[in-house]
Write a protein that holds these residues in place. Structure first.
Motif, mmCIF file in Angstrom:
data_model
loop_
_atom_site.group_PDB
_atom_site.id
_atom_site.type_symbol
_atom_site.label_atom_id
_atom_site.label_comp_id
_atom_site.label_asym_id
_atom_site.label_seq_id
_atom_site.Cartn_x
_atom_site.Cartn_y
_atom_site.Cartn_z
ATOM 1 N N PRO A 106 15.112 23.365 -3.695
ATOM 2 C CA PRO A 106 13.706 23.295 -3.285
ATOM 3 C C PRO A 106 13.517 22.407 -2.063
ATOM 4 C CG PRO A 106 14.087 21.841 -5.124
ATOM 5 C CD PRO A 106 15.370 22.579 -4.900
ATOM 6 N N ILE A 107 12.361 22.577 -1.430
ATOM 7 C CA ILE A 107 11.959 21.689 -0.344
ATOM 8 C C ILE A 107 11.205 20.531 -0.999
ATOM 9 C CG2 ILE A 107 10.536 21.459 1.720
ATOM 10 C CD1 ILE A 107 11.054 24.445 2.219
ATOM 11 N N ILE A 108 11.594 19.314 -0.665
ATOM 12 C CA ILE A 108 11.007 18.135 -1.285
ATOM 13 C C ILE A 108 9.795 17.691 -0.479
ATOM 14 C CG2 ILE A 108 11.429 15.776 -2.044
ATOM 15 C CD1 ILE A 108 13.110 17.858 -3.521
ATOM 16 N N ARG A 109 8.690 17.473 -1.169
ATOM 17 C CA ARG A 109 7.467 16.956 -0.545
ATOM 18 C C ARG A 109 7.366 15.479 -0.881
ATOM 19 N NH1 ARG A 109 2.485 20.105 -2.464
ATOM 20 N NH2 ARG A 109 1.545 18.660 -1.001
ATOM 21 N N ILE A 110 7.497 14.633 0.115
ATOM 22 C CA ILE A 110 7.383 13.193 -0.097
ATOM 23 C C ILE A 110 5.925 12.807 0.096
ATOM 24 C CG2 ILE A 110 8.100 10.919 0.696
ATOM 25 C CD1 ILE A 110 10.714 12.218 1.646
ATOM 26 N N ARG A 111 5.323 12.278 -0.966
ATOM 27 C CA ARG A 111 3.927 11.848 -0.934
ATOM 28 C C ARG A 111 3.917 10.337 -1.085
ATOM 29 N NH1 ARG A 111 0.353 13.267 -4.560
ATOM 30 N NH2 ARG A 111 -1.238 13.645 -3.010
ATOM 31 N N GLY A 112 4.017 9.619 0.012
ATOM 32 C CA GLY A 112 4.057 8.164 -0.037
ATOM 33 C C GLY A 112 2.707 7.552 0.270
ATOM 34 N N ASP A 113 2.325 6.556 -0.509
ATOM 35 C CA ASP A 113 1.079 5.835 -0.268
ATOM 36 C C ASP A 113 1.159 5.139 1.088
ATOM 37 O OD1 ASP A 113 -1.367 4.752 -2.129
ATOM 38 O OD2 ASP A 113 -0.801 3.296 -0.590
ATOM 39 N N ALA A 114 0.021 4.972 1.736
ATOM 40 C CA ALA A 114 -0.015 4.342 3.062
ATOM 41 C C ALA A 114 0.422 2.888 3.000
ATOM 42 C CB ALA A 114 -1.412 4.449 3.660
ATOM 43 N N LYS A 115 0.283 2.247 1.852
ATOM 44 C CA LYS A 115 0.609 0.823 1.717
ATOM 45 C C LYS A 115 2.003 0.580 1.142
ATOM 46 C CE LYS A 115 -3.579 -0.292 2.878
ATOM 47 N NZ LYS A 115 -3.862 -0.436 4.259
ATOM 48 N N VAL A 116 2.749 1.632 0.821
ATOM 49 C CA VAL A 116 4.071 1.453 0.231
ATOM 50 C C VAL A 116 5.033 0.858 1.280
ATOM 51 C CG1 VAL A 116 5.015 3.744 0.763
ATOM 52 C CG2 VAL A 116 5.783 2.556 -1.252
ATOM 53 N N PRO A 117 5.913 -0.057 0.877
ATOM 54 C CA PRO A 117 6.885 -0.584 1.839
ATOM 55 C C PRO A 117 7.764 0.539 2.385
ATOM 56 C CG PRO A 117 6.864 -1.901 -0.162
ATOM 57 C CD PRO A 117 6.007 -0.707 -0.419
ATOM 58 N N TYR A 118 8.012 0.509 3.642
ATOM 59 C CA TYR A 118 8.799 1.540 4.314
ATOM 60 C C TYR A 118 10.189 1.663 3.699
ATOM 61 C CZ TYR A 118 10.760 4.156 8.242
ATOM 62 O OH TYR A 118 11.356 5.101 9.009
#
Length: 144
Positions: A106-118
């Motif tokens: 599958p193609i992975i969709r990364i949904r990261g919060d704007a405040k999550v550490p890089y």
């Protein structure tokens, strides 16, 4: 002389409109929207404040592609698909390996919060590479 006792009928237009078909159409549309709305909002079960970007043209995905979303919330916890409980990095790593050995991964969709550490996003991308999942997208929200 014969006399007829028939009354002449007065023809007048019917002033009432038949709305039965319109009501049927309204109920049909209501049912369609009731079914479609949960499908549209299914990726939004885990509250994440996605980073914003400016609007741009996007390529249409292939209809045969399968997408799997991985959400990283503001605390850095990982969520696979819409499961409400966070999973550990070791459990995520095992699941990614099973995705990586599939015939058509599958193609992975990364949904990261704007405040999550890089660092958390890079850690996830590193695990994706180790599992041979090289196709992924980064979900964002658009402005204006």
């Amino acid at each position: 002389m014969a006399r007829t006792f028939r009354r002449q009928r007065q023809t007048h237009p019917i002033a009432e409109m038949n709305v039965t078909n319109l009501i049927d159409l309204g109920f049909t549309l209501l049912i369609i929207f009731m079914i479609a709305t949960p499908l549209i909002n299914q990726d939004q079960t885990i509250p994440v404040n996605l980073p914003t970007e400016s609007k741009s043209l996007q390529a249409k995905p292939d209809m045969n592609d399968r997408f799997v979303s991985i959400t990283v919330d503001a605390r850095g916890s990982y969520f696979l698909e819409n499961r409400p409980a966070a999973i550990s990095l070791a459990d995520l790593r095992a699941q990614l390996r099973t995705f990586g050995v599939e015939k058509r991964p599958p193609i992975i969709r990364i949904r990261g919060d704007a405040k999550v550490p890089y660092e958390k996003i890079v850690e996830l991308m590193d695990e994706l590479k180790k599992a041979n999942l090289l196709k992924f997208t980064m979900d964002t929200q658009t402005t204006g």
